[in-house]
Design an enzyme around this catalytic site. Structure first.
Site, short mmCIF file in Angstrom:
data_model
loop_
_atom_site.label_atom_id
_atom_site.label_comp_id
_atom_site.label_asym_id
_atom_site.label_seq_id
_atom_site.Cartn_x
_atom_site.Cartn_y
_atom_site.Cartn_z
N ASN A 34 -31.65 -26.61 33.08
CA ASN A 34 -31.79 -25.15 33.17
C ASN A 34 -33.25 -24.82 33.49
O ASN A 34 -34.12 -24.96 32.64
CB ASN A 34 -31.36 -24.53 31.83
CG ASN A 34 -31.47 -23.02 31.81
OD1 ASN A 34 -32.00 -22.41 32.74
ND2 ASN A 34 -30.98 -22.41 30.74
N CYS B 118 -33.47 -15.73 32.42
CA CYS B 118 -32.62 -16.48 33.36
C CYS B 118 -31.91 -15.56 34.34
O CYS B 118 -31.34 -16.04 35.32
CB CYS B 118 -31.61 -17.33 32.60
SG CYS B 118 -32.41 -18.54 31.56
N HIS C 47 -25.98 -19.08 37.31
CA HIS C 47 -27.13 -19.62 36.59
C HIS C 47 -26.71 -20.96 35.98
O HIS C 47 -25.64 -21.08 35.37
CB HIS C 47 -27.55 -18.63 35.50
CG HIS C 47 -28.56 -19.20 34.56
ND1 HIS C 47 -29.69 -19.85 35.00
CD2 HIS C 47 -28.61 -19.23 33.20
CE1 HIS C 47 -30.39 -20.26 33.96
NE2 HIS C 47 -29.75 -19.91 32.86
N1 ACO Z 1 -28.10 -34.07 20.30
C1 ACO Z 1 -27.20 -34.44 19.39
N2 ACO Z 1 -26.60 -33.57 18.54
C2 ACO Z 1 -26.92 -32.28 18.66
C3 ACO Z 1 -27.86 -31.80 19.59
C4 ACO Z 1 -28.46 -32.76 20.45
N3 ACO Z 1 -29.36 -32.43 21.39
N4 ACO Z 1 -27.96 -30.48 19.48
C5 ACO Z 1 -27.13 -30.11 18.50
N5 ACO Z 1 -26.49 -31.19 18.00
C6 ACO Z 1 -25.51 -31.27 16.93
C7 ACO Z 1 -25.58 -30.08 16.01
O1 ACO Z 1 -26.56 -30.32 15.01
C8 ACO Z 1 -24.19 -30.02 15.46
O2 ACO Z 1 -24.06 -30.97 14.43
P1 ACO Z 1 -23.23 -30.60 13.09
O3 ACO Z 1 -21.84 -30.32 13.57
O4 ACO Z 1 -23.39 -31.83 12.28
O5 ACO Z 1 -23.92 -29.37 12.54
C9 ACO Z 1 -23.33 -30.48 16.63
O6 ACO Z 1 -24.22 -31.21 17.50
C10 ACO Z 1 -22.70 -29.35 17.41
O7 ACO Z 1 -23.68 -28.34 17.59
P2 ACO Z 1 -23.35 -27.01 18.37
O8 ACO Z 1 -24.53 -26.10 18.33
O9 ACO Z 1 -22.03 -26.47 17.93
O10 ACO Z 1 -23.17 -27.59 19.84
P3 ACO Z 1 -22.55 -26.87 21.08
O11 ACO Z 1 -21.36 -27.60 21.52
O12 ACO Z 1 -22.46 -25.38 20.86
O13 ACO Z 1 -23.69 -27.11 22.16
C11 ACO Z 1 -25.52 -25.96 23.20
C12 ACO Z 1 -25.01 -26.62 21.94
C13 ACO Z 1 -25.50 -27.01 24.30
C14 ACO Z 1 -26.94 -25.48 22.96
C15 ACO Z 1 -24.57 -24.78 23.57
O14 ACO Z 1 -24.39 -23.95 22.46
C16 ACO Z 1 -25.12 -23.96 24.71
O15 ACO Z 1 -25.21 -24.41 25.84
N6 ACO Z 1 -25.44 -22.68 24.44
C17 ACO Z 1 -25.99 -21.80 25.47
C18 ACO Z 1 -27.44 -22.10 25.59
C19 ACO Z 1 -28.03 -21.55 26.84
O16 ACO Z 1 -27.42 -21.57 27.90
N7 ACO Z 1 -29.28 -21.13 26.73
C20 ACO Z 1 -30.03 -20.71 27.84
C21 ACO Z 1 -29.75 -19.30 28.23
S1 ACO Z 1 -30.65 -18.84 29.60
C22 ACO Z 1 -32.21 -18.17 29.18
O17 ACO Z 1 -32.40 -16.97 29.31
C23 ACO Z 1 -33.32 -19.05 28.74
#
Ligand code: ACO
Length: 321
Positions: A278, A112, A248
């Site tokens: 993304n 990214c 990004h």
């Molecule tokens: N739908 C519903 N529930 C979900 C989903 C979903 N799609 N995904 C996760 N959950 C649940 C989890 O299982 C968890 O449940 P639990 O509490 O019962 O265990 C709960 O939601 C919270 O999960 P978290 O992982 O804590 O959610 P968070 O608020 O951290 O959001 C996310 C997750 C959106 C992935 C976030 O961590 C994020 O944006 N991280 C950065 C990711 C990113 O930007 N990646 C790309 C980088 S760029 C590259 O080089 C490709």
């Protein structure tokens, strides 16, 4: 001095709304939007690969600048989803597709952050006198490498391409960029198999994107602020001089947290992840092309782009529009 001559973009026609994902995995529009700021994404047609999206974005940039493709010296493509594994480069396919018969071409692989690295590479080629016109494209087809059964990742990504054409100018230009890598964090975001480390797939899903979302989230908030402050400090410019910060587009909450750390209102950041999700190396050029088309950028505006992603890699560019 290098300068932006024009921009272009292409996104596939197919729009996938969040509610469609709830038919594939246990999720909802409400969860996705509230946790990421994403409502929809574009999905490439079966016949489209990354180079096809890139050529269409690149063509638009060339037409807008009135520059024949034969006048290009270099085609750079930032991508993590190349048409082929390793070779030929997607950039060579794009060079051919555009008819850029006098251009060199190579891919830049920094996930990214790829477009930020590519823009700095183009700047350096022009400053060195090795190239006069460089077409810098970020293009991705992440829909091909995400596991559509994994709700932690499949909700985040989309397909698209953006292009920026760089040329020469006496009155405006680019500052040296800030580029960094923290390779010790490589395991937080990777495709485990299919490369030379684990050449053959060890399981049905092992060549898909694998991500520790929380680790990437914490990393991103830290490095966005650092990259913005570093690129400004190194070039003797101030945050209040910047017209637009183009981050990004991974997650609006990441940008919001970084904005709070910088004590900046969120509206100083251009955001369009709601519509495109993304698109990895394509998010920044897609945003620039969209801003350009909307007339949001005027000659002389100071623009700061900031990227972060797998590697873990990060960095920022600073330039005058
Ligand atoms: N739908 C519903 N529930 C979900 C989903 C979903 N799609 N995904 C996760 N959950 C649940 C989890 O299982 C968890 O449940 P639990 O509490 O019962 O265990 C709960 O939601 C919270 O999960 P978290 O992982 O804590 O959610 P968070 O608020 O951290 O959001 C996310 C997750 C959106 C992935 C976030 O961590 C994020 O944006 N991280 C950065 C990711 C990113 O930007 N990646 C790309 C980088 S760029 C590259 O080089 C490709």
């Amino acid at each position: 001095m290098p300068r932006v001559l024009s921009t272009g973009m292409y996104v596939p026609e197919r729009i996938m709304e969040n509610h469609e994902l709830s038919g594939l995995v246990d999720t909802s529009d409400e969860w996705i939007y509230s946790h990421t700021g994403i409502r929809r994404r574009r999905i490439a047609a079966d016949h489209q690969a990354t180079s096809d999206l890139a050529v269409l974005a690149g063509e638009q940039a060339l037409i807008r600048a009135g520059l024949p493709a034969e006048n290009l010296d270099l085609v750079l493509v930032a991508t993590s989803t190349p048409d082929y594994l390793g070779f030929p480069s997607t950039a060579s396919l794009v060079q051919h597709g555009l008819g850029a018969s006098k251009a060199g071409a190579f891919d830049i692989s920094a996930a990214c952050t790829g477009f930020v690295y590519a823009l700095e590479t183009a700047r350096a080629f022009i400053v060195a006198g090795t190239a006069r016109h460089v077409l810098v494209i970020g293009a991705e087809t992440f829909s091909r490498i995400v596991n559509w059964k994994d709700r932690n990742t499949c909700i985040l990504f989309g397909d698209g391409a953006g292009a920026v054409l760089l040329g020469h100018s006496d009155d405006a230009g680019f500052y040296p960029s800030y580029l960094r890598s923290e390779g010790e964090g490589g395991s937080s975001l990777l495709r485990p198999t299919g490369g030379t480390r684990v050449p053959k797939s060890t399981g049905p899903d092992s060549s898909f994107v694998a991500m520790d979302g929380r680790a990437v989230y914490a990393f991103a908030i830290r490095v966005i602020k650092d990259s913005i402050l570093e690129v400004l400090a190194r070039n003797g410019r101030r945050l209040d001089e910047v017209k637009w910060i183009v981050p990004h587009q991974a997650n609006v909450r990441i940008v919001d947290s970084a904005a709070k750390r910088l004590e900046l209102p969120l509206d100083r950041f251009y955001l369009n992840m709601e519509d495109y999700a993304n698109t990895s190396g394509a998010t920044i050029p897609l945003a620039l092309a969209e801003m350009d088309a909307k007339g949001l950028l005027s000659r002389g505006d100071l623009v700061l782009t900031v990227g972060f992603g797998a590697g873990l890699s990060y960095g920022a560019n600073l330039f005058t529009w």
